[in-house]
Design a protein around this motif. Structure first.
Motif, PDB file in Angstrom:
ATOM      1  N   ARG A   1       5.609 -21.111  16.642  1.00 58.06           N
ATOM      2  CA  ARG A   1       5.975 -22.410  16.084  1.00 58.06           C
ATOM      3  C   ARG A   1       7.232 -22.940  16.767  1.00 58.06           C
ATOM      4  NH1 ARG A   1       9.306 -22.646  12.326  1.00 58.06           N
ATOM      5  NH2 ARG A   1       8.790 -20.598  11.448  1.00 58.06           N
ATOM      6  N   VAL A   2       8.222 -22.065  16.892  1.00 56.77           N
ATOM      7  CA  VAL A   2       9.457 -22.467  17.556  1.00 56.77           C
ATOM      8  C   VAL A   2       9.182 -22.767  19.025  1.00 56.77           C
ATOM      9  CG1 VAL A   2      11.737 -21.690  18.308  1.00 56.77           C
ATOM     10  CG2 VAL A   2      10.918 -21.163  15.993  1.00 56.77           C
ATOM     11  N   ALA A   3       8.351 -21.909  19.633  1.00 57.68           N
ATOM     12  CA  ALA A   3       8.070 -22.062  21.059  1.00 57.68           C
ATOM     13  C   ALA A   3       7.437 -23.414  21.354  1.00 57.68           C
ATOM     14  CB  ALA A   3       7.162 -20.934  21.532  1.00 57.68           C
ATOM     15  N   ARG A   4       6.668 -23.892  20.418  1.00 59.62           N
ATOM     16  CA  ARG A   4       5.986 -25.163  20.634  1.00 59.62           C
ATOM     17  C   ARG A   4       6.999 -26.285  20.850  1.00 59.62           C
ATOM     18  NH1 ARG A   4       1.053 -24.117  19.257  1.00 59.62           N
ATOM     19  NH2 ARG A   4       1.680 -22.870  17.463  1.00 59.62           N
ATOM     20  N   ALA A   5       8.136 -26.165  20.182  1.00 59.99           N
ATOM     21  CA  ALA A   5       9.147 -27.218  20.279  1.00 59.99           C
ATOM     22  C   ALA A   5      10.200 -26.924  21.329  1.00 59.99           C
ATOM     23  CB  ALA A   5       9.816 -27.394  18.908  1.00 59.99           C
ATOM     24  N   ASP A   6      10.419 -25.666  21.593  1.00 57.85           N
ATOM     25  CA  ASP A   6      11.554 -25.281  22.435  1.00 57.85           C
ATOM     26  C   ASP A   6      11.090 -24.660  23.757  1.00 57.85           C
ATOM     27  OD1 ASP A   6      13.818 -24.360  23.564  1.00 57.85           O
ATOM     28  OD2 ASP A   6      14.389 -23.005  21.937  1.00 57.85           O
ATOM     29  N   PRO A   7      11.156 -25.420  24.830  1.00 59.95           N
ATOM     30  CA  PRO A   7      10.712 -24.932  26.138  1.00 59.95           C
ATOM     31  C   PRO A   7      11.495 -23.711  26.584  1.00 59.95           C
ATOM     32  CG  PRO A   7      11.147 -27.289  26.198  1.00 59.95           C
ATOM     33  CD  PRO A   7      11.683 -26.786  24.897  1.00 59.95           C
ATOM     34  N   ALA A   8      12.770 -23.659  26.242  1.00 58.17           N
ATOM     35  CA  ALA A   8      13.599 -22.532  26.661  1.00 58.17           C
ATOM     36  C   ALA A   8      13.074 -21.230  26.062  1.00 58.17           C
ATOM     37  CB  ALA A   8      15.052 -22.753  26.231  1.00 58.17           C
ATOM     38  N   MET A   9      12.563 -21.333  24.852  1.00 54.68           N
ATOM     39  CA  MET A   9      11.999 -20.153  24.196  1.00 54.68           C
ATOM     40  C   MET A   9      10.767 -19.661  24.948  1.00 54.68           C
ATOM     41  SD  MET A   9      11.882 -17.995  21.672  1.00 54.68           S
ATOM     42  CE  MET A   9      12.639 -18.543  20.141  1.00 54.68           C
ATOM     43  N   VAL A  10       9.917 -20.577  25.323  1.00 61.63           N
ATOM     44  CA  VAL A  10       8.717 -20.202  26.071  1.00 61.63           C
ATOM     45  C   VAL A  10       9.111 -19.581  27.407  1.00 61.63           C
ATOM     46  CG1 VAL A  10       6.505 -20.977  26.984  1.00 61.63           C
ATOM     47  CG2 VAL A  10       7.487 -22.114  25.005  1.00 61.63           C
ATOM     48  N   ARG A  11      10.123 -20.150  28.011  1.00 65.57           N
ATOM     49  CA  ARG A  11      10.593 -19.611  29.294  1.00 65.57           C
ATOM     50  C   ARG A  11      11.093 -18.175  29.118  1.00 65.57           C
ATOM     51  NH1 ARG A  11      11.037 -22.856  33.510  1.00 65.57           N
ATOM     52  NH2 ARG A  11      12.643 -21.601  34.507  1.00 65.57           N
ATOM     53  N   SER A  12      11.768 -17.939  28.023  1.00 65.41           N
ATOM     54  CA  SER A  12      12.246 -16.580  27.754  1.00 65.41           C
ATOM     55  C   SER A  12      11.078 -15.628  27.586  1.00 65.41           C
ATOM     56  CB  SER A  12      13.099 -16.565  26.483  1.00 65.41           C
ATOM     57  OG  SER A  12      14.255 -17.355  26.678  1.00 65.41           O
ATOM     58  N   LEU A  13      10.057 -16.078  26.893  1.00 71.28           N
ATOM     59  CA  LEU A  13       8.873 -15.244  26.710  1.00 71.28           C
ATOM     60  C   LEU A  13       8.231 -14.959  28.069  1.00 71.28           C
ATOM     61  CD1 LEU A  13       7.215 -16.851  23.546  1.00 71.28           C
ATOM     62  CD2 LEU A  13       8.449 -14.691  23.715  1.00 71.28           C
ATOM     63  N   LEU A  14       8.204 -15.986  28.906  1.00 69.02           N
ATOM     64  CA  LEU A  14       7.625 -15.823  30.239  1.00 69.02           C
ATOM     65  C   LEU A  14       8.422 -14.806  31.045  1.00 69.02           C
ATOM     66  CD1 LEU A  14       5.597 -16.619  32.389  1.00 69.02           C
ATOM     67  CD2 LEU A  14       7.040 -18.584  32.961  1.00 69.02           C
ATOM     68  N   THR A  15       9.725 -14.905  30.963  1.00 70.77           N
ATOM     69  CA  THR A  15      10.585 -13.958  31.678  1.00 70.77           C
ATOM     70  C   THR A  15      10.336 -12.531  31.213  1.00 70.77           C
ATOM     71  OG1 THR A  15      12.296 -15.642  31.905  1.00 70.77           O
ATOM     72  CG2 THR A  15      12.980 -13.355  32.196  1.00 70.77           C
ATOM     73  N   MET A  16      10.264 -12.363  29.902  1.00 66.16           N
ATOM     74  CA  MET A  16      10.035 -11.016  29.374  1.00 66.16           C
ATOM     75  C   MET A  16       8.682 -10.486  29.824  1.00 66.16           C
ATOM     76  SD  MET A  16      11.590 -10.968  25.525  1.00 66.16           S
ATOM     77  CE  MET A  16      10.633 -12.336  24.889  1.00 66.16           C
TER      78      MET A  16
ATOM     79  N   ALA B   1       4.001 -27.494  27.977  1.00 67.86           N
ATOM     80  CA  ALA B   1       2.607 -27.070  28.116  1.00 67.86           C
ATOM     81  C   ALA B   1       2.402 -26.346  29.432  1.00 67.86           C
ATOM     82  CB  ALA B   1       1.675 -28.275  28.025  1.00 67.86           C
ATOM     83  N   MET B   2       3.106 -26.808  30.453  1.00 69.41           N
ATOM     84  CA  MET B   2       3.006 -26.177  31.763  1.00 69.41           C
ATOM     85  C   MET B   2       3.541 -24.741  31.709  1.00 69.41           C
ATOM     86  SD  MET B   2       2.359 -26.319  35.011  1.00 69.41           S
ATOM     87  CE  MET B   2       2.401 -27.947  35.763  1.00 69.41           C
ATOM     88  N   VAL B   3       4.675 -24.574  31.059  1.00 71.52           N
ATOM     89  CA  VAL B   3       5.243 -23.235  30.937  1.00 71.52           C
ATOM     90  C   VAL B   3       4.293 -22.336  30.156  1.00 71.52           C
ATOM     91  CG1 VAL B   3       7.245 -21.893  30.229  1.00 71.52           C
ATOM     92  CG2 VAL B   3       7.536 -24.262  30.926  1.00 71.52           C
ATOM     93  N   ARG B   4       3.686 -22.904  29.134  1.00 68.26           N
ATOM     94  CA  ARG B   4       2.739 -22.120  28.337  1.00 68.26           C
ATOM     95  C   ARG B   4       1.554 -21.683  29.183  1.00 68.26           C
ATOM     96  NH1 ARG B   4       3.367 -21.852  23.043  1.00 68.26           N
ATOM     97  NH2 ARG B   4       1.154 -21.488  22.662  1.00 68.26           N
TER      98      ARG B   4
END
Lengths: 208, 208
Positions: free
Chosen positions: A95-110, B102-105
């Motif tokens: 839910r947070v990731a949907r709004a926060d690109p930085a969060m998704v980026r962190s997930l991607l990094t991990m 969306a791209m990051v996702r």
DNA sequence: CGATGACTTGAACGCCATCAATCGCTGTGG
DNA sequence: CCACAGCGATTGATGGCGTTCAAGTCATCG
């Protein structure tokens, strides 16, 4: 890192403890939670139908595990010793990731860091000798849990063997050999002092 | 998927061809580009200093490769046969990604799918017999490139061996054994018809 | 103490690797 | 058109590394 993410975003987290040997989640179970080791140690493994086991990773304090893309876990996770984890609901993270690109980026990094570890392990499992595997394992653990220069391994010889694609006897023989060569000192079977990182590195056959 | 991403966002892409055997990028080189196979086949591998090789993946048409988190490639990529790729500058992808969650996702999804493949391969390399490995390989390739029910393998026996952590002789022996059992028919060494998926699946020892 | 479980060590086996010969296909030149 | 070189693949013989089987050791705990 999850801890950081959790604190900076407003995600509810909880602590959850597991006793030695207990399952945290099972392969193919719904992946509703993501975990971070606070204290203790966890192993993630897959099984073949006849009981052969491959451990994909050991998770030590600060490590995150159980992060899946699909809806199901791809490993079974068990506490190797008594363990405390930080648990986060996957949905709230998403839910947070949907709004926060930085969060998704962190997930991607991990995830990518994870991928890098696993790719290194593929080279080990596919092409390295038993000597090289055990040496690489010792160096890895030396880097990850050398508190006050003594390595306190939480896992059994069988766990190590199932991580390295060997038998526990072979692991034991290699440890004895490194002891004979003066690379290691044993306080007991699980308390090991690395006397010569260089010696181990020599046996480990460098890659990358 | 990259193609889709590229078209929907405004990222400049180019086509780039490689001749059989040529290197696309090298291990530890700066990862400036991301690739998608349009036509042909690519292998990604790591080397040990004494020449032992482990192929991490084969990339077939529509597959994306060279996607790294750090600034450097973790594999060497080579064209197995004459190959055409779609090339995208990593920077431009990241620029778009900064603005477009969306791209990051999508990148995260691709990376996690990748991770899943690799984790499956770890079980194969760590715990499966040569028979099971070759059967699993045939099933994988059957699913990925069975055009008109004949498998046209682009890679040599050595490539297969280095992917499965075996020698080329062992791979050859197992293929002959599956032929003897009636699971395979050979048009020639690289043109194979799978006669019995069930037979192979039986040998492959199911996981997950 | 005796029992239990984890680890170590020894001996023999077996799977896969190694070494080696041959086959088969493809292309090249006499 | 055939000879033959060259490469990849197959097949056979042998060997070695790691497994398997089997004691034996050590530590912990009832």
């Amino acid at each position: 890192m999850l801890r950081k993410l959790v604190s900076q975003a407003k995600i509810s987290s909880a602590e959850c403890g597991y006793r030695k040997g207990n399952e945290i989640f099972g392969q193919a179970e719904p992946a509703d939670y993501i975990y971070q080791v606070i204290e203790g140690a966890v192993r993630s493994h897959k099984l073949l139908s006849d009981g052969r086991r491959q451990i994909g990773a050991f998770h030590l304090p600060r490590d995150i595990f159980g992060l899946e893309n699909g809806d199901f876990h791809r490993f079974t996770a068990e506490a190797i010793i008594d363990t405390i984890t930080c648990v986060v609901k996957r949905q709230s993270l998403e839910r947070v990731a949907r709004a926060d690109p930085a969060m998704v980026r962190s997930l991607l990094t991990m995830t990518t860091d994870n991928l890098q570890q696993v790719e290194k392990h593929i080279l080990l499992l596919g092409r390295k000798t038993s000597q090289e595997r055990v040496a690489a394992f010792l160096l890895e653990m030396h880097g990850r849990l050398a508190a006050a220069d003594v390595m306190a391994l939480p896992m059994s010889r069988r766990d190590i063997a199932d991580y390295l694609g060997l038998t526990l006897e072979t692991v034991s023989r290699m440890l004895s050999e490194f002891h004979r060569k003066g690379y290691l000192r044993f306080l007991n079977a699980r308390q090991i002092v690395v006397l010569s990182v260089a010696g181990l590195a020599e046996q480990a056959e460098l890659d990358l």
